[in-house]
Enzyme design. Structure first.
Site, PDB file in Angstrom:
ATOM      1  CB  CYS A  74      -0.951   0.093   1.422  1.00  0.00           C
ATOM      2  SG  CYS A  74      -2.231  -1.406   1.094  1.00  0.00           S
TER       3      CYS A  74
HETATM    4  N1  COA Z   1     -20.534  -9.183   6.847  1.00  0.00           N
HETATM    5  C1  COA Z   1     -21.322  -9.241   7.931  1.00  0.00           C
HETATM    6  N2  COA Z   1     -20.748  -9.450   9.054  1.00  0.00           N
HETATM    7  C2  COA Z   1     -19.251  -9.562   8.915  1.00  0.00           C
HETATM    8  C3  COA Z   1     -18.576  -9.454   7.866  1.00  0.00           C
HETATM    9  C4  COA Z   1     -19.355  -9.236   6.537  1.00  0.00           C
HETATM   10  N3  COA Z   1     -18.874  -9.222   5.320  1.00  0.00           N
HETATM   11  N4  COA Z   1     -17.287  -9.417   8.107  1.00  0.00           N
HETATM   12  C5  COA Z   1     -17.123  -9.610   9.356  1.00  0.00           C
HETATM   13  N5  COA Z   1     -18.447  -9.833  10.017  1.00  0.00           N
HETATM   14  C6  COA Z   1     -18.325  -9.930  11.273  1.00  0.00           C
HETATM   15  C7  COA Z   1     -17.276 -10.726  11.834  1.00  0.00           C
HETATM   16  O1  COA Z   1     -17.403 -12.275  11.889  1.00  0.00           O
HETATM   17  C8  COA Z   1     -17.408 -10.144  13.397  1.00  0.00           C
HETATM   18  O2  COA Z   1     -18.419 -10.865  14.188  1.00  0.00           O
HETATM   19  P1  COA Z   1     -18.217 -11.430  15.611  1.00  0.00           P
HETATM   20  O3  COA Z   1     -18.146 -10.120  16.463  1.00  0.00           O
HETATM   21  O4  COA Z   1     -19.418 -12.101  15.819  1.00  0.00           O
HETATM   22  O5  COA Z   1     -16.971 -12.268  15.391  1.00  0.00           O
HETATM   23  C9  COA Z   1     -17.747  -8.727  13.148  1.00  0.00           C
HETATM   24  O6  COA Z   1     -18.524  -8.837  12.297  1.00  0.00           O
HETATM   25  C10 COA Z   1     -16.831  -7.816  13.299  1.00  0.00           C
HETATM   26  O7  COA Z   1     -15.649  -8.113  12.637  1.00  0.00           O
HETATM   27  P2  COA Z   1     -14.390  -7.553  12.526  1.00  0.00           P
HETATM   28  O8  COA Z   1     -13.453  -8.391  11.305  1.00  0.00           O
HETATM   29  O9  COA Z   1     -13.723  -7.470  13.898  1.00  0.00           O
HETATM   30  O10 COA Z   1     -14.737  -6.085  11.868  1.00  0.00           O
HETATM   31  P3  COA Z   1     -13.959  -4.657  12.027  1.00  0.00           P
HETATM   32  O11 COA Z   1     -14.687  -3.744  12.683  1.00  0.00           O
HETATM   33  O12 COA Z   1     -12.557  -4.971  12.338  1.00  0.00           O
HETATM   34  O13 COA Z   1     -14.048  -4.293  10.466  1.00  0.00           O
HETATM   35  C11 COA Z   1     -12.287  -4.113   8.912  1.00  0.00           C
HETATM   36  C12 COA Z   1     -13.055  -5.214   9.520  1.00  0.00           C
HETATM   37  C13 COA Z   1     -11.376  -5.120   7.827  1.00  0.00           C
HETATM   38  C14 COA Z   1     -13.169  -3.342   7.887  1.00  0.00           C
HETATM   39  C15 COA Z   1     -11.346  -3.237   9.653  1.00  0.00           C
HETATM   40  O14 COA Z   1     -10.698  -4.113  10.583  1.00  0.00           O
HETATM   41  C16 COA Z   1     -10.253  -2.679   8.809  1.00  0.00           C
HETATM   42  O15 COA Z   1     -10.497  -1.776   8.005  1.00  0.00           O
HETATM   43  N6  COA Z   1      -9.066  -2.780   9.357  1.00  0.00           N
HETATM   44  C17 COA Z   1      -7.873  -2.013   8.776  1.00  0.00           C
HETATM   45  C18 COA Z   1      -7.223  -2.800   7.469  1.00  0.00           C
HETATM   46  C19 COA Z   1      -6.336  -1.776   6.796  1.00  0.00           C
HETATM   47  O16 COA Z   1      -6.247  -0.992   6.907  1.00  0.00           O
HETATM   48  N7  COA Z   1      -5.900  -2.855   6.189  1.00  0.00           N
HETATM   49  C20 COA Z   1      -4.623  -2.316   5.219  1.00  0.00           C
HETATM   50  C21 COA Z   1      -5.042  -3.399   3.824  1.00  0.00           C
HETATM   51  S1  COA Z   1      -4.273  -2.944   2.636  1.00  0.00           S
END
Ligand code: COA
Length: 373
Positions: free
Chosen positions: A156
């Site tokens: 990134c």
């Molecule tokens: N639809 C519905 N529910 C979902 C889902 C989806 N597509 N994906 C995950 N969930 C659920 C999970 O299973 C979890 O359930 P639980 O609490 O029962 O275990 C809950 O939603 C929360 O999931 P989580 O992965 O902890 O969500 P989050 O709030 O951390 O958001 C991201 C996920 C990836 C959007 C976030 O963590 C993020 O953007 N992080 C930074 C990533 C980044 O910058 N990466 C660089 C990449 S280049």
């Protein structure tokens, strides 16, 4: 020593888009199909059923509403679940080159220079279409640029690290006019069958012309300084590579051969790292955060950007101070902060400061401090 400047930017945006609702409908159809196929094992308690995705979750967790993609049909087909791109012969331009050339032409037009004046092409992206010859050299040929070209990959942060390399060479005089181009086919490395991340990425290409300030033909941004930093982490990882065939189970359809991340950990660890990085960069330049007119941040997650903006400015950023484009493009890896810069920098006035900042796998963080002229 010469003063390097950004004199043009360009964005190639694929025509096809996928909304969250379209994506979720396809994912849920895939999940239903897999659950039906695995009904006996699920019934026996041997495996968990796949859960449905949700548009509400995607928007709330990330701020993403849609993404631009090269191939909507393949991605949305529950029997395929990845882009399907036409096989290309060796004597025709590769996909990355085609996207890159479009973005480069737009950047060159803005800079009012001819491609033949370019003496450095850096193709900086998260994934390269092939091992060699360098994609950058093909772009150089297709553009009709001179000098030399090379590929670099810092995930990134590829764009900002590429800008540092180009700016340093322009500053030192080893090149006169450079173009840094970021063709990101993120749909190719995304695991569309994984609910936790299937919504994250989109495709795009960005290009940035860097040359001596004294050569600029129109308004430009002087690159005051750049700063790059890395710190090893496995929290964003993709194990695909050229040794795949050499390893016993490498050829299998394995989850770790696509993008993997521990999103929560990334969020928690990268926000403080990036904020501290930007504040230290500004402090070393003697520029108070109050003097910044704009932050063009990496486009992965809206809340993440809200946190970073607040930490750097010491207050909640006002409307327009920290523009996001991820609602329309999703995460486009290294290209995200450059799209934001390209679309939201024209209104700055002479003397205004801003920072382009990317962050991601590695971990890596790169900041580019610019001043409008
Ligand atoms: N639809 C519905 N529910 C979902 C889902 C989806 N597509 N994906 C995950 N969930 C659920 C999970 O299973 C979890 O359930 P639980 O609490 O029962 O275990 C809950 O939603 C929360 O999931 P989580 O992965 O902890 O969500 P989050 O709030 O951390 O958001 C991201 C996920 C990836 C959007 C976030 O963590 C993020 O953007 N992080 C930074 C990533 C980044 O910058 N990466 C660089 C990449 S280049």
């Amino acid at each position: 020593m010469f003063k390097p400047a950004i004199t043009g930017t360009g964005v190639f945006t694929p025509d096809q888009t996928i909304t969250n609702d379209e994506l979720v409908a396809s994912f849920n159809a895939y999940a239903d199909k897999m659950n039906a196929q695995n009904a006996a094992a699920i019934e026996a308690g041997e495996i968990e059923p796949m859960q449905h995705s949700s548009s509400e979750f995607i928007y709330k967790a990330s701020g993403i509403k849609q993404r631009h993609v090269l191939d909507k049909e393949g991605v949305l087909n529950p029997d395929v679940m990845h882009p399907q791109l036409r096989q290309r012969a060796d004597d025709e331009p590769s996909v990355m080159t085609e996207m890159a050339v479009d973005a480069c032409k737009k950047a060159l037009t803005q800079a009012q220079i001819d491609a033949s004046e370019i003496d450095l092409v850096i193709c900086a992206a998260s994934n390269m279409e092939r091992a060699y010859p360098a994609v950058a050299i093909e772009i150089q040929k297709e553009l009709g640029a001179g000098g030399f070209a090379f590929d670099m990959n810092v995930a990134c942060s590829s764009a900002t690290f590429g800008l540092q390399a180009a700016a340093d060479m322009v500053r030192a005089g080893s090149v006169r006019k450079a173009i840094v181009v970021n063709p990101e086919i993120c749909t190719g490395h995304l695991e569309w069958r994984d609910r936790d991340c299937h919504f994250i990425f989109g495709d795009v290409a960005t290009a940035t012309v860097v040359e001596r300030s004294e050569d600029a033909k129109g308004a430009f941004f002087e690159i005051i300084s750049t700063r790059c930093a890395t710190e090893f982490s496995n929290n964003i990882r993709n194990n695909n590579g050229f040794l795949r065939r050499s390893r016993p189970d490498g050829v299998a359809d394995r989850r770790d051969m696509q993008f993997m991340q521990n999103g929560r950990k990334v969020f928690k660890e990268v926000v403080p790292m990036v904020s501290a990085h930007m504040l230290a960069h500004l402090a070393d330049e003697g520029i108070a955060p109050d003097n910044l007119r704009r932050l063009w941040l990496h486009q992965a997650n809206k809340s993440m950007n809200d946190f970073i903006g607040k930490k750097v400015l010491g207050r909640t950023p006002e409307n327009g101070e920290q523009p996001n484009i991820l609602q329309d493009y999703a995460n486009t890896s290294s290209a995200g902060s450059i799209i934001a810069f390209s679309k939201f920098s024209d209104d700055l006035e002479s003397g205004d400061y801003g920072v382009i900042c990317s962050f991601g796998a590695g971990y890596s963080v790169g900041s580019v401090l610019v001043k409008r002229h």
